[in-house]
Design an enzyme around this catalytic site. Structure first.
Site, PDB file in Angstrom:
ATOM      1  N   ASN A 231      -1.016  -3.078   8.839  1.00  0.00           N
ATOM      2  CA  ASN A 231       0.217  -2.531   9.416  1.00  0.00           C
ATOM      3  C   ASN A 231       1.436  -3.186   8.777  1.00  0.00           C
ATOM      4  O   ASN A 231       2.368  -2.511   8.325  1.00  0.00           O
ATOM      5  CB  ASN A 231       0.246  -2.747  10.931  1.00  0.00           C
ATOM      6  CG  ASN A 231      -0.698  -1.827  11.674  1.00  0.00           C
ATOM      7  OD1 ASN A 231      -0.957  -0.716  11.226  1.00  0.00           O
ATOM      8  ND2 ASN A 231      -1.225  -2.296  12.787  1.00  0.00           N
TER       9      ASN A 231
ATOM     10  N   GLY B 129      16.059  10.390 -23.060  1.00  0.00           N
ATOM     11  CA  GLY B 129      15.165   9.632 -23.921  1.00  0.00           C
ATOM     12  C   GLY B 129      15.274   8.136 -23.736  1.00  0.00           C
ATOM     13  O   GLY B 129      14.283   7.405 -23.876  1.00  0.00           O
TER      14      GLY B 129
ATOM     15  N   GLU C 194      -2.874  -0.473   0.154  1.00  0.00           N
ATOM     16  CA  GLU C 194      -2.600  -0.657   1.590  1.00  0.00           C
ATOM     17  C   GLU C 194      -2.934   0.610   2.387  1.00  0.00           C
ATOM     18  O   GLU C 194      -2.358   0.883   3.436  1.00  0.00           O
ATOM     19  CB  GLU C 194      -1.132  -1.051   1.850  1.00  0.00           C
ATOM     20  CG  GLU C 194      -0.617  -2.222   1.025  1.00  0.00           C
ATOM     21  CD  GLU C 194      -1.162  -3.567   1.484  1.00  0.00           C
ATOM     22  OE1 GLU C 194      -2.257  -3.587   2.048  1.00  0.00           O
ATOM     23  OE2 GLU C 194      -0.495  -4.585   1.276  1.00  0.00           O
TER      24      GLU C 194
ATOM     25  N   ARG D 235      -4.192  12.251  13.186  1.00  0.00           N
ATOM     26  CA  ARG D 235      -5.092  11.890  14.278  1.00  0.00           C
ATOM     27  C   ARG D 235      -4.329  11.381  15.504  1.00  0.00           C
ATOM     28  O   ARG D 235      -4.756  11.623  16.653  1.00  0.00           O
ATOM     29  CB  ARG D 235      -6.081  10.816  13.795  1.00  0.00           C
ATOM     30  CG  ARG D 235      -7.179  11.339  12.896  1.00  0.00           C
ATOM     31  CD  ARG D 235      -8.058  10.220  12.363  1.00  0.00           C
ATOM     32  NE  ARG D 235      -9.189  10.725  11.617  1.00  0.00           N
ATOM     33  CZ  ARG D 235     -10.033   9.958  10.918  1.00  0.00           C
ATOM     34  NH1 ARG D 235      -9.835   8.640  10.884  1.00  0.00           N
ATOM     35  NH2 ARG D 235     -11.045  10.488  10.277  1.00  0.00           N
TER      36      ARG D 235
END
Length: 365
Positions: A224, A325, A348, A360
């Protein structure tokens, strides 16, 4: 203080370190002396006692000087935090002081050749033998491998999926511990990345962090904060590229006037600045959520990691485009920033895994 350190001790050397694949351990020790070796570890054993909200500001400034070194300092801090948070008093007393000063460096060993995003599928095994664990397996893509004094190793102690993983400290020099060759990478040239190999590595059970089976939870909690840090490193790289581009478009002329005189250029600059500021705001919110233990912290950290790493990379890539360039030449430093930032969208937890976490979380409400 960090801004001055990055400008004076990192930025002037970043191109040379990248070209020569040099890992500046002396400069890391200087960072440690300034309090950057254990930023959000407790002060009892030398930590700085800062918040995650403080840390994201620090990592953005470090990355303006050198994204690679900033990212390694993040990984090192994750190791120290794990020992300080989950270790015994004896473990903390033994390891945190020298890690805090960066006299000793730390590496985090989770990923394996066959277990990346599916971290719970790791196969490195630690078998109990009396008062010891005997560890066998291989960890892949380990930053600092071969230079670190301590390795936090996630190993399987039971065949119960994610609940069968434990976190074990393995000191450098332990018999049976070895390293693969240096990986030849697209970016991150200024820090070593190697496989870490365990062949009948024997360490005391006392080297385990927390309880047997707690390792996966420790790993996820560490990630986290790691996601916030790597997002902040991406912002720092992107911000450095933007600032360089703002100067360039005011001096470079095309079609009879400076590039900045063309409206389309201003639109691109505005988009670059807006992407970084939006990501910075989300990163700050996620850091505050992690500091306060907010129930939504995992979702917010995943969101912030994805948004910030995408923003930093996209802004640096746009900076190359606006330089034409010249942006493709190594002397301007932009191609190095792009090479370094690309991996932030992978490590990570890939940005696709971040989407999975967020998706989810919506279904579980």
């Amino acid at each position: 203080m960090v801004r001055n350190f990055a400008a004076d001790s990192l930025a002037p050397h970043a191109a040379e370190w990248d070209e020569k694949h040099h890992f500046p351990m002396d400069v890391l020790r200087t960072a440690g002396e300034l309090g950057m070796g254990a930023m959000y570890s407790r002060e009892e054993f030398g930590g700085s006692g800062l918040s995650r909200a403080d840390a994201v500001l620090i990592f953005e400034e470090l990355a303006k000087g050198d994204t690679t070194i900033a990212a390694y300092i993040s990984i090192h801090n994750m190791v120290v935090w794990m020992i300080d948070t989950y270790g015994s008093d004896a473990q903390r007393e033994e390891w945190v002081p020298k890690l805090a000063t960066m006299e000793h460096l730390g590496s985090y060993c989770l990923t394996e050749p066959g277990a990346g995003s599916d971290a719970a599928a790791l196969s490195t095994r630690a078998v109990r033998d009396g008062d010891d664990y005997v560890i066998n397996g291989t960890k892949q893509f380990i930053s600092g491998a071969g230079a670190s004094a301590i390795y936090v190793v996630m190993a399987r102690t039971a065949d119960t999926g994610s609940k069968g993983v434990s976190a074990i400290l393995v000191p450098d020099g332990t018999p049976g511990l070895s390293f693969g060759p240096l990986e030849q990478k697209m970016g991150w040239h200024a820090q070593p990345t190697r496989a870490v190999i365990f062949e009948d590595v024997r360490v005391p059970v006392a080297n385990r962090l927390a309880e047997e089976g707690d390792g996966f939870g420790i790993a996820m909690n560490g990630l986290n904060g790691g996601r916030l840090n790597i997002g902040a490193c991406s912002l720092g790289g992107g911000q450095a590229a933007l600032e360089q581009t703002v100067e360039y478009v005011q001096s470079r002329e095309a079609f009879g006037k400076p590039l900045a005189g063309h409206q389309s250029i201003l639109f691109t600059l505005a988009d670059m600045d807006t992407q970084l500021e939006a990501a910075r705001t989300l990163l700050a919110r996620a850091a505050n959520a992690l500091d306060s233990g907010d129930a939504d912290k995992v979702r917010l950290c995943a969101m912030a990691k994805r948004v910030a790493t995408d923003a930093g990379f996209n802004v640096a890539n746009s900076a190359i485009q606006l330089h034409g360039g010249y942006g493709y030449l190594t002397e301007y430093g932009l191609e190095r920033i792009v090479r370094d930032l690309r991996v932030h969208q992978i490590l990570e937890g890939t940005n696709e895994i971040m989407q999975l976490i967020v998706g989810r979380s919506l279904l579980s409400r």
